[in-house]
Scaffold this motif. Sequence first.
Motif: not given
Length: 325
Positions: A75-81, A86-89
């Motif tokens: 939950d709430y892990t984000r792409s940073n490139n 984006q929220k990662i599920r």
Amino acid sequence: MKLKNTLGLAIGTLIAATSFGALAQGQGAVEGEAFYKKQYNDSINDVEDGRRPGVSIGYFLTDDVSVNATYEKDDYTRSNNNTGSQKIRGDHFGLKSQYHFGTVGDAIRPYVEGGVSHGSMTNVAADGHTGRDQSTFLTTGAGAKWYITDNLYARAGVEADYKLDNGRWDYAALVGLGVNFGGTGGKVAPAPVAPVAAAPEPEPEAPVAEVVRVQLDVKFDFNKAVVKPNSYGDVKNLADFMKQYPNTTTVVEGHTDNVGPDAYNQKLSQRRADAVKQVLVKDGVSANRVHSVGYGKSRPIADNSTDAGRAANRRVEAQVEATAK
């Protein structure tokens, strides 16, 4: 919001479950837990650190070894490139085994664990494209469980996940709250008490034989099972009496106050009874004439709500009867 409500409901259920009298630790226990992880990602490029709440259900094969099935929600892990926020599920399903140190009834039980898990995460591709990453991990970890009561515990630990696909690691710190029920509680059946043969009835008109008796009451310090030097004389008196009457036997009974879990007090009372038996044997009484048994906190003789009452309950008792010639 749904995730928070679900986690809150799970924790509330764990706390409410402690009201059932059948709860117990030890072999055969079922253990349920809700936990929260802070996840440090290194196995997937362009993904920042996140959070991973989850639940687990386990079964104790022995007093020390459990097998646990787990489910975790990324939950709430984000792409940073260059892909925005984006929220990662994702979902993680795992199977692991835990080995617990110490004994059933201890307030704190450290553990180590190992196992395998499978994870599936969405929206992990770079350049604005979505995708799904499915991977298998080997898991290891360590931590400790604090048993707030005999059945409700809190857990803190660390874990490391090795991703088989690319040989990289993820790390996590976690806290959890759980209950266990249905186990033996670590209790063992008291040692059998040898029957004491009844004295034969005297023949009619014969004089009644005199019955002589020696009683023993040894006190112990809090949470100790060591016979204090000021009690050696009393134990020796009992030993001398039994040597004078070699056909006698005795049952040494250990007791505790009401401080601490039932299972721990049961074992402490047994250690106290065994300690007095060892002194009797050292003073010359055959070991097969002395039987030791612990009753835990089940037989108080004083009020456990006072210091003096608790001190009186931390004891070992024994008595011997013989017919004088």
